[in-house]
Design a protein around this motif. Structure first.
Motif, PDB file in Angstrom:
ATOM      1  N   SER A  10      -2.954   7.577   4.681  1.00 53.53           N
ATOM      2  CA  SER A  10      -2.323   6.513   3.898  1.00 53.53           C
ATOM      3  C   SER A  10      -1.062   7.006   3.204  1.00 53.53           C
ATOM      4  O   SER A  10      -0.052   6.292   3.140  1.00 53.53           O
ATOM      5  CB  SER A  10      -3.298   5.950   2.865  1.00 53.53           C
ATOM      6  OG  SER A  10      -4.335   5.264   3.500  1.00 53.53           O
ATOM      7  N   GLU A  11      -1.099   8.229   2.702  1.00 45.71           N
ATOM      8  CA  GLU A  11       0.097   8.799   2.062  1.00 45.71           C
ATOM      9  C   GLU A  11       1.222   8.976   3.074  1.00 45.71           C
ATOM     10  O   GLU A  11       2.376   8.690   2.768  1.00 45.71           O
ATOM     11  CB  GLU A  11      -0.236  10.138   1.397  1.00 45.71           C
ATOM     12  CG  GLU A  11      -1.053  10.015   0.130  1.00 45.71           C
ATOM     13  CD  GLU A  11      -0.315   9.281  -0.976  1.00 45.71           C
ATOM     14  OE1 GLU A  11       0.920   9.425  -1.114  1.00 45.71           O
ATOM     15  OE2 GLU A  11      -0.990   8.545  -1.726  1.00 45.71           O
ATOM     16  N   LYS A  12       0.912   9.413   4.268  1.00 46.16           N
ATOM     17  CA  LYS A  12       1.938   9.587   5.304  1.00 46.16           C
ATOM     18  C   LYS A  12       2.550   8.244   5.701  1.00 46.16           C
ATOM     19  O   LYS A  12       3.750   8.146   5.916  1.00 46.16           O
ATOM     20  CB  LYS A  12       1.344  10.251   6.544  1.00 46.16           C
ATOM     21  CG  LYS A  12       1.135  11.726   6.394  1.00 46.16           C
ATOM     22  CD  LYS A  12       0.627  12.307   7.706  1.00 46.16           C
ATOM     23  CE  LYS A  12       0.414  13.799   7.576  1.00 46.16           C
ATOM     24  NZ  LYS A  12      -0.077  14.376   8.846  1.00 46.16           N
ATOM     25  N   GLU A  13       1.722   7.222   5.791  1.00 46.86           N
ATOM     26  CA  GLU A  13       2.178   5.893   6.208  1.00 46.86           C
ATOM     27  C   GLU A  13       2.785   5.092   5.059  1.00 46.86           C
ATOM     28  O   GLU A  13       3.403   4.064   5.285  1.00 46.86           O
ATOM     29  CB  GLU A  13       1.006   5.102   6.807  1.00 46.86           C
ATOM     30  CG  GLU A  13       0.458   5.670   8.080  1.00 46.86           C
ATOM     31  CD  GLU A  13       1.334   5.401   9.273  1.00 46.86           C
ATOM     32  OE1 GLU A  13       1.970   4.330   9.322  1.00 46.86           O
ATOM     33  OE2 GLU A  13       1.385   6.276  10.151  1.00 46.86           O
ATOM     34  N   ARG A  14       2.541   5.532   3.842  1.00 52.21           N
ATOM     35  CA  ARG A  14       2.998   4.826   2.639  1.00 52.21           C
ATOM     36  C   ARG A  14       2.382   3.432   2.527  1.00 52.21           C
ATOM     37  O   ARG A  14       2.977   2.487   2.015  1.00 52.21           O
ATOM     38  CB  ARG A  14       4.525   4.718   2.593  1.00 52.21           C
ATOM     39  CG  ARG A  14       5.238   6.019   2.530  1.00 52.21           C
ATOM     40  CD  ARG A  14       5.296   6.458   1.103  1.00 52.21           C
ATOM     41  NE  ARG A  14       6.194   7.593   0.961  1.00 52.21           N
ATOM     42  CZ  ARG A  14       5.905   8.615   0.184  1.00 52.21           C
ATOM     43  NH1 ARG A  14       4.783   8.620  -0.490  1.00 52.21           N
ATOM     44  NH2 ARG A  14       6.730   9.609   0.078  1.00 52.21           N
ATOM     45  N   VAL A  17      -4.305   2.742   4.974  1.00 46.24           N
ATOM     46  CA  VAL A  17      -4.656   2.825   6.387  1.00 46.24           C
ATOM     47  C   VAL A  17      -6.056   3.412   6.509  1.00 46.24           C
ATOM     48  O   VAL A  17      -6.409   4.334   5.779  1.00 46.24           O
ATOM     49  CB  VAL A  17      -3.671   3.754   7.141  1.00 46.24           C
ATOM     50  CG1 VAL A  17      -4.074   3.935   8.575  1.00 46.24           C
ATOM     51  CG2 VAL A  17      -2.257   3.227   7.044  1.00 46.24           C
ATOM     52  N   ILE A  18      -6.829   2.861   7.425  1.00 42.74           N
ATOM     53  CA  ILE A  18      -8.123   3.460   7.740  1.00 42.74           C
ATOM     54  C   ILE A  18      -8.033   3.962   9.173  1.00 42.74           C
ATOM     55  O   ILE A  18      -8.126   3.180  10.116  1.00 42.74           O
ATOM     56  CB  ILE A  18      -9.289   2.477   7.566  1.00 42.74           C
ATOM     57  CG1 ILE A  18      -9.362   2.010   6.118  1.00 42.74           C
ATOM     58  CG2 ILE A  18     -10.598   3.123   7.993  1.00 42.74           C
ATOM     59  CD1 ILE A  18     -10.453   1.024   5.825  1.00 42.74           C
ATOM     60  N   PRO A  19      -7.810   5.274   9.343  1.00 43.70           N
ATOM     61  CA  PRO A  19      -7.678   5.825  10.690  1.00 43.70           C
ATOM     62  C   PRO A  19      -9.024   5.864  11.415  1.00 43.70           C
ATOM     63  O   PRO A  19     -10.085   5.829  10.798  1.00 43.70           O
ATOM     64  CB  PRO A  19      -7.141   7.238  10.449  1.00 43.70           C
ATOM     65  CG  PRO A  19      -7.558   7.579   9.069  1.00 43.70           C
ATOM     66  CD  PRO A  19      -7.643   6.286   8.309  1.00 43.70           C
ATOM     67  N   VAL A  20      -8.969   5.935  12.737  1.00 46.14           N
ATOM     68  CA  VAL A  20     -10.183   5.969  13.556  1.00 46.14           C
ATOM     69  C   VAL A  20     -11.059   7.152  13.162  1.00 46.14           C
ATOM     70  O   VAL A  20     -12.293   7.034  13.139  1.00 46.14           O
ATOM     71  CB  VAL A  20      -9.815   6.026  15.052  1.00 46.14           C
ATOM     72  CG1 VAL A  20     -11.056   6.152  15.913  1.00 46.14           C
ATOM     73  CG2 VAL A  20      -9.031   4.801  15.449  1.00 46.14           C
ATOM     74  N   ASN A  21     -10.457   8.287  12.831  1.00 42.25           N
ATOM     75  CA  ASN A  21     -11.245   9.462  12.446  1.00 42.25           C
ATOM     76  C   ASN A  21     -12.114   9.204  11.223  1.00 42.25           C
ATOM     77  O   ASN A  21     -13.158   9.825  11.068  1.00 42.25           O
ATOM     78  CB  ASN A  21     -10.353  10.677  12.206  1.00 42.25           C
ATOM     79  CG  ASN A  21      -9.834  11.261  13.495  1.00 42.25           C
ATOM     80  OD1 ASN A  21     -10.401  11.028  14.564  1.00 42.25           O
ATOM     81  ND2 ASN A  21      -8.763  12.008  13.410  1.00 42.25           N
ATOM     82  N   PHE A  22     -11.689   8.307  10.359  1.00 40.59           N
ATOM     83  CA  PHE A  22     -12.506   7.931   9.203  1.00 40.59           C
ATOM     84  C   PHE A  22     -13.869   7.436   9.670  1.00 40.59           C
ATOM     85  O   PHE A  22     -14.905   7.812   9.119  1.00 40.59           O
ATOM     86  CB  PHE A  22     -11.788   6.830   8.408  1.00 40.59           C
ATOM     87  CG  PHE A  22     -12.554   6.331   7.214  1.00 40.59           C
ATOM     88  CD1 PHE A  22     -12.402   6.937   5.980  1.00 40.59           C
ATOM     89  CD2 PHE A  22     -13.407   5.238   7.316  1.00 40.59           C
ATOM     90  CE1 PHE A  22     -13.093   6.473   4.864  1.00 40.59           C
ATOM     91  CE2 PHE A  22     -14.101   4.766   6.214  1.00 40.59           C
ATOM     92  CZ  PHE A  22     -13.936   5.377   4.991  1.00 40.59           C
ATOM     93  N   TRP A  23     -13.878   6.592  10.713  1.00 40.87           N
ATOM     94  CA  TRP A  23     -15.127   6.042  11.209  1.00 40.87           C
ATOM     95  C   TRP A  23     -15.961   7.100  11.919  1.00 40.87           C
ATOM     96  O   TRP A  23     -17.187   7.090  11.824  1.00 40.87           O
ATOM     97  CB  TRP A  23     -14.863   4.847  12.120  1.00 40.87           C
ATOM     98  CG  TRP A  23     -14.165   3.753  11.385  1.00 40.87           C
ATOM     99  CD1 TRP A  23     -12.894   3.309  11.582  1.00 40.87           C
ATOM    100  CD2 TRP A  23     -14.682   3.003  10.287  1.00 40.87           C
ATOM    101  NE1 TRP A  23     -12.595   2.318  10.678  1.00 40.87           N
ATOM    102  CE2 TRP A  23     -13.678   2.106   9.872  1.00 40.87           C
ATOM    103  CE3 TRP A  23     -15.894   2.984   9.605  1.00 40.87           C
ATOM    104  CZ2 TRP A  23     -13.847   1.214   8.825  1.00 40.87           C
ATOM    105  CZ3 TRP A  23     -16.062   2.095   8.557  1.00 40.87           C
ATOM    106  CH2 TRP A  23     -15.058   1.228   8.179  1.00 40.87           C
ATOM    107  N   TYR A  24     -15.304   8.034  12.603  1.00 44.10           N
ATOM    108  CA  TYR A  24     -16.052   9.120  13.246  1.00 44.10           C
ATOM    109  C   TYR A  24     -16.690  10.039  12.206  1.00 44.10           C
ATOM    110  O   TYR A  24     -17.845  10.438  12.349  1.00 44.10           O
ATOM    111  CB  TYR A  24     -15.159   9.925  14.197  1.00 44.10           C
ATOM    112  CG  TYR A  24     -14.938   9.233  15.512  1.00 44.10           C
ATOM    113  CD1 TYR A  24     -15.951   9.154  16.458  1.00 44.10           C
ATOM    114  CD2 TYR A  24     -13.720   8.637  15.809  1.00 44.10           C
ATOM    115  CE1 TYR A  24     -15.754   8.509  17.668  1.00 44.10           C
ATOM    116  CE2 TYR A  24     -13.511   8.001  17.015  1.00 44.10           C
ATOM    117  CZ  TYR A  24     -14.541   7.940  17.943  1.00 44.10           C
ATOM    118  OH  TYR A  24     -14.349   7.302  19.132  1.00 44.10           O
ATOM    119  N   PHE A  25     -15.944  10.387  11.159  1.00 44.99           N
ATOM    120  CA  PHE A  25     -16.525  11.200  10.083  1.00 44.99           C
ATOM    121  C   PHE A  25     -17.710  10.472   9.456  1.00 44.99           C
ATOM    122  O   PHE A  25     -18.743  11.080   9.162  1.00 44.99           O
ATOM    123  CB  PHE A  25     -15.495  11.505   8.990  1.00 44.99           C
ATOM    124  CG  PHE A  25     -14.493  12.555   9.354  1.00 44.99           C
ATOM    125  CD1 PHE A  25     -14.887  13.795   9.839  1.00 44.99           C
ATOM    126  CD2 PHE A  25     -13.135  12.318   9.203  1.00 44.99           C
ATOM    127  CE1 PHE A  25     -13.960  14.761  10.163  1.00 44.99           C
ATOM    128  CE2 PHE A  25     -12.201  13.275   9.519  1.00 44.99           C
ATOM    129  CZ  PHE A  25     -12.612  14.510   9.994  1.00 44.99           C
TER     130      PHE A  25
END
Length: 74
Positions: A10-14, A17-25
């Motif tokens: 989210s910081e990189k995108e400003r 954001v919920i990246p796909v890796n969030f769901w894998y973790f």
């Protein structure tokens, strides 16, 4: 780890954001806790963790389905 990863992305995108890796973790963390709950034979713990596991798995399924659909349309 999943919240840390979400924060970095989210910081990189400003933007949020919920990246796909969030769901894998989330899925793998829930799986480990579910196994632990089963080993303890704690029905409340099992139900709680299996519910989360199903939700995380479903989110990953929906993301993959959406990507396949987008690729097919291209």
């Amino acid at each position: 780890m999943r919240f840390f990863w979400q924060w970095i992305v989210s910081e990189k995108e400003r933007r949020s954001v919920i990246p796909v890796n969030f769901w894998y973790f989330s899925l793998f963390g829930s799986l480990f806790l579910l196994v632990y709950a089963i080993l303890r034979r704690d029905i409340v713990f099992i139900i709680g963790q299996s519910t989360g596991f199903i939700i995380y798995f479903r989110n990953i399924f929906l993301i993959r389905h959406e990507k396949r659909k987008a690729c097919a349309m291209s």
